[in-house]
Design a protein around this motif. Structure first.
Motif, mmCIF file in Angstrom:
data_model
loop_
_atom_site.group_PDB
_atom_site.id
_atom_site.type_symbol
_atom_site.label_atom_id
_atom_site.label_comp_id
_atom_site.label_asym_id
_atom_site.label_seq_id
_atom_site.Cartn_x
_atom_site.Cartn_y
_atom_site.Cartn_z
ATOM 1 N N LYS A 38 0.819 -1.216 0.000
ATOM 2 C CA LYS A 38 0.000 0.000 0.000
ATOM 3 C C LYS A 38 0.850 1.262 0.000
ATOM 4 O O LYS A 38 0.325 2.366 0.016
ATOM 5 N N PHE A 218 -4.608 7.178 -3.930
ATOM 6 C CA PHE A 218 -5.283 6.666 -5.131
ATOM 7 C C PHE A 218 -4.297 6.575 -6.274
ATOM 8 O O PHE A 218 -3.184 7.111 -6.219
ATOM 9 N N THR A 220 -4.040 6.622 -10.718
ATOM 10 C CA THR A 220 -4.728 6.904 -11.981
ATOM 11 C C THR A 220 -4.279 5.899 -13.038
ATOM 12 O O THR A 220 -3.389 5.101 -12.823
ATOM 13 N N ASN A 247 1.426 4.938 -14.133
ATOM 14 C CA ASN A 247 0.292 5.453 -13.345
ATOM 15 C C ASN A 247 0.780 6.533 -12.384
ATOM 16 O O ASN A 247 1.938 6.537 -11.980
ATOM 17 N N ASN A 264 -13.161 5.011 3.358
ATOM 18 C CA ASN A 264 -12.961 5.839 2.171
ATOM 19 C C ASN A 264 -13.642 7.173 2.398
ATOM 20 O O ASN A 264 -14.764 7.215 2.896
ATOM 21 N N LEU A 269 -10.477 12.462 -1.742
ATOM 22 C CA LEU A 269 -10.456 12.546 -3.208
ATOM 23 C C LEU A 269 -10.540 13.998 -3.660
ATOM 24 O O LEU A 269 -9.878 14.417 -4.597
ATOM 25 N N SER A 273 -7.273 15.663 -5.452
ATOM 26 C CA SER A 273 -7.520 16.070 -6.846
ATOM 27 C C SER A 273 -7.297 17.566 -7.011
ATOM 28 O O SER A 273 -6.726 18.017 -8.006
ATOM 29 N N LEU A 288 -9.201 8.131 -12.529
ATOM 30 C CA LEU A 288 -8.816 7.497 -11.266
ATOM 31 C C LEU A 288 -9.259 6.036 -11.336
ATOM 32 O O LEU A 288 -10.417 5.758 -11.652
ATOM 33 N N LEU A 289 -8.342 5.116 -11.056
ATOM 34 C CA LEU A 289 -8.680 3.690 -11.149
ATOM 35 C C LEU A 289 -9.028 3.071 -9.806
ATOM 36 O O LEU A 289 -9.886 2.204 -9.716
ATOM 37 N N ARG A 290 -8.318 3.507 -8.769
ATOM 38 C CA ARG A 290 -8.420 2.771 -7.508
ATOM 39 C C ARG A 290 -8.031 3.655 -6.337
ATOM 40 O O ARG A 290 -7.084 4.427 -6.418
ATOM 41 N N TYR A 291 -8.764 3.514 -5.270
ATOM 42 C CA TYR A 291 -8.532 4.290 -4.051
ATOM 43 C C TYR A 291 -8.422 3.312 -2.889
ATOM 44 O O TYR A 291 -9.290 2.485 -2.703
ATOM 45 N N TRP A 292 -7.315 3.387 -2.150
ATOM 46 C CA TRP A 292 -7.157 2.468 -1.021
ATOM 47 C C TRP A 292 -6.680 3.228 0.219
ATOM 48 O O TRP A 292 -6.249 4.372 0.129
ATOM 49 N N GLN B 45 -10.094 -3.116 -13.575
ATOM 50 C CA GLN B 45 -9.857 -3.420 -12.159
ATOM 51 C C GLN B 45 -10.248 -4.858 -11.800
ATOM 52 O O GLN B 45 -10.741 -5.137 -10.695
ATOM 53 N N ARG B 74 -12.196 -2.159 -4.636
ATOM 54 C CA ARG B 74 -11.992 -0.816 -4.068
ATOM 55 C C ARG B 74 -12.692 0.196 -4.953
ATOM 56 O O ARG B 74 -12.857 -0.020 -6.147
ATOM 57 N N PRO B 75 -13.061 1.349 -4.371
ATOM 58 C CA PRO B 75 -13.668 2.383 -5.187
ATOM 59 C C PRO B 75 -12.656 3.003 -6.150
ATOM 60 O O PRO B 75 -11.459 2.886 -5.890
ATOM 61 N N PRO B 76 -13.072 3.678 -7.218
ATOM 62 C CA PRO B 76 -14.466 3.872 -7.634
ATOM 63 C C PRO B 76 -15.004 2.632 -8.355
ATOM 64 O O PRO B 76 -14.237 1.777 -8.781
ATOM 65 N N PRO B 79 -13.808 3.646 -13.520
ATOM 66 C CA PRO B 79 -12.822 4.727 -13.575
ATOM 67 C C PRO B 79 -13.518 6.078 -13.751
ATOM 68 O O PRO B 79 -14.498 6.168 -14.504
ATOM 69 N N ILE B 80 -13.038 7.077 -13.033
ATOM 70 C CA ILE B 80 -13.699 8.388 -13.094
ATOM 71 C C ILE B 80 -12.629 9.479 -13.184
ATOM 72 O O ILE B 80 -11.570 9.364 -12.571
ATOM 73 N N GLN B 81 -12.913 10.508 -13.983
ATOM 74 C CA GLN B 81 -11.908 11.547 -14.185
ATOM 75 C C GLN B 81 -11.806 12.462 -12.964
ATOM 76 O O GLN B 81 -12.799 12.739 -12.285
ATOM 77 N N LEU B 82 -10.598 12.944 -12.716
ATOM 78 C CA LEU B 82 -10.359 13.767 -11.523
ATOM 79 C C LEU B 82 -11.171 15.060 -11.555
ATOM 80 O O LEU B 82 -11.476 15.632 -10.517
ATOM 81 N N PHE B 85 -14.016 15.670 -9.194
ATOM 82 C CA PHE B 85 -13.791 15.952 -7.767
ATOM 83 C C PHE B 85 -13.368 17.397 -7.520
ATOM 84 O O PHE B 85 -13.267 17.817 -6.390
ATOM 85 N N VAL B 86 -13.066 18.128 -8.594
ATOM 86 C CA VAL B 86 -12.667 19.521 -8.397
ATOM 87 C C VAL B 86 -13.682 20.496 -8.974
ATOM 88 O O VAL B 86 -13.580 21.693 -8.760
#
Lengths: 371, 92
Positions: A38, A218, A220, A247, A264, A269, A273, A288-292, B45, B74-76, B79-82, B85-86
């Motif tokens: 991690k 996270f 990308t 990434n 989470n 985020l 960001s 964004l692919l993954r958030y841990w 994923q 895990r989230p999301p 896939p989601i663009q940054l 969030f801004v």
């Protein structure tokens, strides 16, 4: 016997093997599953205590060897601290001169040099930066998977899915460890178990000052190489690093209390960001692919607890790395192997990091702990 | 079936033969195979590749699916663009 199959546990086993000692590593889940996989992957010696600097200077030498011996991805691609406040620049000037005295080549650089290191960065809110060309990054995946395989090939045991339940004592010292797969006899036991060290030593009435603090990261999708250094935004306690695959791995500090559950948080985020799309506007388009989440195992002085326990012969601790376990794992592995095989560590500063420092009140002060 | 010609992970271009070789080298759980070959680390994923690889691993080793360390979700969700969030709600 080593409890904990993360980077620290496996490196202890690896450097013991180099001294001709074959060990058993037990790992509750799978190697790397605790904190190593991690982590933020950064490696630097630019700290603000002589203990950290000495251990990390040695670690950096060993990282190069590990690249050659095990084929681990490791690169001296630098660290870059972005500074936007006058007072931070003043503080960093003190750090830099302290580090330079101890042979760490950090330097204050101007914004045109920042642009050279990260051509797509927007520098309008910045004052200056600090660059550490000796720092770099490595692949935690390579370190775990390659050392694990080598250890098994050479006749050491790495038992995945085996959990330590209880350390059993004899009259003289340690008898062994009760595990989920039965009793394993060993008069020498190393705890490379981060926060779990607290729980394993509680029944022996040994209290270990480690607290787990939640952290967020996270990643990308992959891009072509856009910048080499790991970049830290000092004002917001945030970092970004491009992995060897391309990434972007991103972290950012949000308020968390020790021992809080790993949850989470949208707040993370949003903040991460915001910080990094301000510096790199093109990143708004990145997926964004993954958030841990994971823990830093923090000690009161943000330095690890390394070495034998005074009052229990045969028991060693390597835990409480406070966010620096992966980068330190090679030199800590070597130091613990020294201690076990020869009775003392080759890096003398490690002697200041034993558990007894908390009793004696000899805490070590570290000012720079990041994201 | 020629394992050199079967793609098991489309995001990261991983072949069935890569997976079989990893198992032969002694990696017997999905979490480790993921970090060795990058399966499940791309934009799907693991939605597409991991069930396939889990089956291959279970069949080859005789282990049950629940013994394979199936990677955490895990989230999301997608896939989601940054920028989402801004944004202040008006852009993007």
């Amino acid at each position: 016997m080593i409890i904990g199959g993360g980077s620290v546990g496996l490196m202890i086993s690896y450097y013991l093997l180099k001294k001709g000692v074959k060990s058993i590593v037990i790992e509750r889940k799978y190697p790397g599953s605790g904190n190593t996989y991690k982590c933020a992957t950064g490696i630097r010696a630019s700290f603000t205590s002589k203990e950290h600097i000495a251990l990390m200077k040695r670690s950096i030498e060993l990282w190069s060897e590990l690249r050659d011996e095990l084929g681990v991805f490791y690169e001296r691609s630098g660290y870059l601290w972005l500074l936007s406040r006058e007072e931070d620049l003043r503080t960093f000037k003190t750090y830099v001169s302290f580090q330079n005295e101890l042979g760490i080549p950090t330097k204050i650089i101007d914004l045109s040099e920042v642009k050279c290191l990260a051509p797509t960065i927007v520098i309008k809110d910045l004052l200056a930066a600090v660059y550490d060309p000796l720092a770099g990054k490595a692949s935690p995946f390579d370190l775990i998977l390659q050392s694990w395989r080598l250890l098994v090939e050479k006749g050491c045991k790495v038992l995945a899915g085996v959990e330590a339940k209880k350390i059993l004592l004899s009259k003289k010292g340690i008898l062994g460890v009760e595990t989920s797969a039965g009793f394993i006899e060993s008069s020498t036991v190393v705890l490379a178990t981060a926060y779990d060290t607290v729980k394993l030593l509680e029944p022996l009435n040994i209290s270990v000052p480690i607290e787990p603090v939640p952290k967020h990261a996270f990643i990308t999708e992959a891009y072509r190489d856009l910048f080499k250094p790991l970049i830290i935004d000092w004002t917001t306690s945030s970092y970004i690093v491009q992995t060897p695959h391309g990434n972007f791995l991103v972290g950012s500090e949000i308020p968390e209390r020790p021992s809080d559950k790993l949850l989470n948080r949208l707040e993370f985020l949003r903040k991460a960001s915001k910080v990094w799309t301000k510096y790199f506007p093109w990143m708004k388009e990145a997926y964004l692919l993954r958030y841990w989440t994971g823990y830093y195992d923090m000690t009161p002085d943000h330095h690890p607890i390394i070495g034998p326990l005074d009052d229990l012969e045969g028991l060693y601790i390597a835990a409480g790395f406070s966010g620096h376990g992966f980068m330190m794992s090679p030199s800590v592995g070597e130091v613990i192997a020294d201690w076990i095989a020869e009775g003392r560590p080759r890096v003398p500063e490690a002697l200041n990091l034993s558990m007894s420092r908390f009793k004696k009140g000899k805490l070590i002060k570290e000012i720079a702990v990041f994201g | 079936m020629d394992s050199e010609k079967v793609i098991v992970c489309r995001c990261e271009d991983v072949l069935l033969s890569d997976v079989l070789r990893a198992i032969e080298r002694g990696y017997r759980d999905l979490e480790s195979i993921k970090r060795l070959l990058r399966v499940g680390m791309g934009s799907c994923q693991g939605r597409h590749c991991l069930p396939i690889i889990a089956r291959v691993l279970a069949k080859t080793t005789g282990l049950r699916i629940d013994e394979l360390n199936y990677p955490s979700s895990r989230p999301p969700l997608m896939p989601i663009q940054l920028k989402y969030f801004v944004s202040d709600g008006n852009e993007g």
